[in-house]
Design a protein around this motif. Sequence first.
Motif, PDB file in Angstrom:
ATOM      1  N   TYR A  31      -4.616  -5.876 -12.148  1.00  0.00           N
ATOM      2  CA  TYR A  31      -5.960  -5.320 -12.265  1.00  0.00           C
ATOM      3  C   TYR A  31      -6.993  -6.350 -12.724  1.00  0.00           C
ATOM      4  O   TYR A  31      -8.184  -6.094 -12.648  1.00  0.00           O
ATOM      5  CB  TYR A  31      -5.967  -4.124 -13.218  1.00  0.00           C
ATOM      6  CG  TYR A  31      -5.304  -2.914 -12.622  1.00  0.00           C
ATOM      7  CD1 TYR A  31      -5.921  -2.189 -11.615  1.00  0.00           C
ATOM      8  CD2 TYR A  31      -4.047  -2.504 -13.047  1.00  0.00           C
ATOM      9  CE1 TYR A  31      -5.323  -1.077 -11.051  1.00  0.00           C
ATOM     10  CE2 TYR A  31      -3.433  -1.390 -12.496  1.00  0.00           C
ATOM     11  CZ  TYR A  31      -4.085  -0.685 -11.501  1.00  0.00           C
ATOM     12  OH  TYR A  31      -3.485   0.409 -10.944  1.00  0.00           O
ATOM     13  N   THR A  36      -8.133  -4.115 -21.102  1.00  0.00           N
ATOM     14  CA  THR A  36      -8.009  -2.692 -20.769  1.00  0.00           C
ATOM     15  C   THR A  36      -6.546  -2.282 -20.688  1.00  0.00           C
ATOM     16  O   THR A  36      -6.152  -1.240 -21.225  1.00  0.00           O
ATOM     17  CB  THR A  36      -8.720  -2.385 -19.436  1.00  0.00           C
ATOM     18  OG1 THR A  36     -10.080  -2.776 -19.543  1.00  0.00           O
ATOM     19  CG2 THR A  36      -8.624  -0.916 -19.083  1.00  0.00           C
ATOM     20  N   ALA A  40      -4.512   0.270 -23.089  1.00  0.00           N
ATOM     21  CA  ALA A  40      -3.739   1.382 -22.536  1.00  0.00           C
ATOM     22  C   ALA A  40      -2.300   1.354 -23.056  1.00  0.00           C
ATOM     23  O   ALA A  40      -1.742   2.396 -23.415  1.00  0.00           O
ATOM     24  CB  ALA A  40      -3.748   1.326 -21.015  1.00  0.00           C
ATOM     25  N   ALA A  44      -0.452   4.108 -25.353  1.00  0.00           N
ATOM     26  CA  ALA A  44       0.834   4.687 -24.933  1.00  0.00           C
ATOM     27  C   ALA A  44       1.875   4.557 -26.040  1.00  0.00           C
ATOM     28  O   ALA A  44       2.600   5.518 -26.339  1.00  0.00           O
ATOM     29  CB  ALA A  44       1.329   3.994 -23.664  1.00  0.00           C
ATOM     30  N   TRP A  96       0.712   3.307  -7.623  1.00  0.00           N
ATOM     31  CA  TRP A  96      -0.113   4.061  -8.558  1.00  0.00           C
ATOM     32  C   TRP A  96      -1.552   3.573  -8.440  1.00  0.00           C
ATOM     33  O   TRP A  96      -1.893   2.508  -8.898  1.00  0.00           O
ATOM     34  CB  TRP A  96       0.377   3.868  -9.976  1.00  0.00           C
ATOM     35  CG  TRP A  96       1.719   4.469 -10.279  1.00  0.00           C
ATOM     36  CD1 TRP A  96       2.751   4.638  -9.417  1.00  0.00           C
ATOM     37  CD2 TRP A  96       2.168   4.955 -11.534  1.00  0.00           C
ATOM     38  NE1 TRP A  96       3.823   5.191 -10.048  1.00  0.00           N
ATOM     39  CE2 TRP A  96       3.488   5.392 -11.360  1.00  0.00           C
ATOM     40  CE3 TRP A  96       1.605   5.046 -12.782  1.00  0.00           C
ATOM     41  CZ2 TRP A  96       4.234   5.934 -12.387  1.00  0.00           C
ATOM     42  CZ3 TRP A  96       2.353   5.569 -13.814  1.00  0.00           C
ATOM     43  CH2 TRP A  96       3.654   6.023 -13.608  1.00  0.00           C
ATOM     44  N   LEU A  98      -4.294   4.653  -9.998  1.00  0.00           N
ATOM     45  CA  LEU A  98      -5.023   5.383 -11.035  1.00  0.00           C
ATOM     46  C   LEU A  98      -5.968   4.510 -11.849  1.00  0.00           C
ATOM     47  O   LEU A  98      -6.611   5.001 -12.766  1.00  0.00           O
ATOM     48  CB  LEU A  98      -4.025   6.059 -11.976  1.00  0.00           C
ATOM     49  CG  LEU A  98      -3.017   7.002 -11.321  1.00  0.00           C
ATOM     50  CD1 LEU A  98      -1.989   7.468 -12.334  1.00  0.00           C
ATOM     51  CD2 LEU A  98      -3.740   8.182 -10.704  1.00  0.00           C
ATOM     52  N   GLY A  99      -6.019   3.235 -11.562  1.00  0.00           N
ATOM     53  CA  GLY A  99      -6.874   2.340 -12.335  1.00  0.00           C
ATOM     54  C   GLY A  99      -6.120   1.697 -13.488  1.00  0.00           C
ATOM     55  O   GLY A  99      -4.999   2.093 -13.836  1.00  0.00           O
ATOM     56  N   LEU A 101      -6.632   1.566 -16.809  1.00  0.00           N
ATOM     57  CA  LEU A 101      -6.395   2.315 -18.048  1.00  0.00           C
ATOM     58  C   LEU A 101      -5.324   3.387 -17.865  1.00  0.00           C
ATOM     59  O   LEU A 101      -4.353   3.440 -18.625  1.00  0.00           O
ATOM     60  CB  LEU A 101      -7.700   2.941 -18.548  1.00  0.00           C
ATOM     61  CG  LEU A 101      -7.619   3.627 -19.908  1.00  0.00           C
ATOM     62  CD1 LEU A 101      -7.333   2.606 -21.000  1.00  0.00           C
ATOM     63  CD2 LEU A 101      -8.901   4.359 -20.208  1.00  0.00           C
ATOM     64  N   LEU A 102      -5.463   4.212 -16.863  1.00  0.00           N
ATOM     65  CA  LEU A 102      -4.532   5.323 -16.676  1.00  0.00           C
ATOM     66  C   LEU A 102      -3.154   4.846 -16.208  1.00  0.00           C
ATOM     67  O   LEU A 102      -2.125   5.342 -16.687  1.00  0.00           O
ATOM     68  CB  LEU A 102      -5.114   6.336 -15.693  1.00  0.00           C
ATOM     69  CG  LEU A 102      -4.577   7.758 -15.789  1.00  0.00           C
ATOM     70  CD1 LEU A 102      -4.640   8.290 -17.209  1.00  0.00           C
ATOM     71  CD2 LEU A 102      -5.349   8.677 -14.870  1.00  0.00           C
ATOM     72  N   THR A 103      -3.119   3.889 -15.295  1.00  0.00           N
ATOM     73  CA  THR A 103      -1.826   3.350 -14.858  1.00  0.00           C
ATOM     74  C   THR A 103      -1.125   2.658 -16.022  1.00  0.00           C
ATOM     75  O   THR A 103       0.080   2.842 -16.220  1.00  0.00           O
ATOM     76  CB  THR A 103      -2.001   2.368 -13.690  1.00  0.00           C
ATOM     77  OG1 THR A 103      -2.609   3.055 -12.600  1.00  0.00           O
ATOM     78  CG2 THR A 103      -0.672   1.803 -13.232  1.00  0.00           C
ATOM     79  N   PHE A 105      -1.537   3.247 -19.254  1.00  0.00           N
ATOM     80  CA  PHE A 105      -1.108   4.247 -20.228  1.00  0.00           C
ATOM     81  C   PHE A 105       0.128   4.992 -19.758  1.00  0.00           C
ATOM     82  O   PHE A 105       1.142   5.053 -20.458  1.00  0.00           O
ATOM     83  CB  PHE A 105      -2.239   5.235 -20.528  1.00  0.00           C
ATOM     84  CG  PHE A 105      -1.828   6.330 -21.469  1.00  0.00           C
ATOM     85  CD1 PHE A 105      -1.774   6.107 -22.829  1.00  0.00           C
ATOM     86  CD2 PHE A 105      -1.461   7.577 -20.987  1.00  0.00           C
ATOM     87  CE1 PHE A 105      -1.368   7.105 -23.704  1.00  0.00           C
ATOM     88  CE2 PHE A 105      -1.054   8.578 -21.841  1.00  0.00           C
ATOM     89  CZ  PHE A 105      -1.014   8.351 -23.218  1.00  0.00           C
ATOM     90  N   LEU A 106       0.052   5.589 -18.562  1.00  0.00           N
ATOM     91  CA  LEU A 106       1.168   6.396 -18.075  1.00  0.00           C
ATOM     92  C   LEU A 106       2.409   5.560 -17.790  1.00  0.00           C
ATOM     93  O   LEU A 106       3.537   5.986 -18.068  1.00  0.00           O
ATOM     94  CB  LEU A 106       0.754   7.164 -16.817  1.00  0.00           C
ATOM     95  CG  LEU A 106      -0.297   8.252 -17.020  1.00  0.00           C
ATOM     96  CD1 LEU A 106      -0.737   8.830 -15.686  1.00  0.00           C
ATOM     97  CD2 LEU A 106       0.224   9.337 -17.945  1.00  0.00           C
TER      98      LEU A 106
END
Length: 187
Positions: A31, A36, A40, A44, A96, A98-99, A101-103, A105-106
Amino acid sequence: MEAIVPAFLLAVLAQIGDRPALLTAILADRYGRPLTVALAAGLAHGAGNALAALAGMSMAPILIPNAQSLLLAIALVLAGLGGIWRVKPPRRLEGWGLGALLTGFLGVFSLALGDRTQFFTLALATRGEPWFAAAGATLGAFGVAFVAAVLGELSWRGLPLGKLRVTLGLVFLAAGAWMALGALRLL
């Protein structure tokens, strides 16, 4: 406040060379947003350690001090075995979309759920001050994730983490065995 330093140190030592840090480095490169992705990963780890602290807090009333020490000894022994065991690389999560931050984190949350750091948090939380144990472990794991994200995948893989991981695994095994013998009153 006693639990924050041991949780921090155990998390740093357990996360070095582990899969969540490598995934953080991979995602930071993909990314191009290391801060970021590191944030994340920290969130997490914080969520996972909060769950471990809650579990430890609920277990604490039924455990006598020797059982609490034995739980920490088991966490150390299992962390030692995990350190000696060869680490397979994490999935790169390329599908994934999701960007950062979301990728981040998850991906890190699902990879780190139930890992050694959270077992340390659980064990330390049963001894009291569960939120300090969670905070210390989260800060330690975030520190390793931050370094991995800033270095990136190539530099992170270039570090001699395999030998360090095995060495730390042996130290965890020895410390866990010593603590178990003390908890069982065999020393």
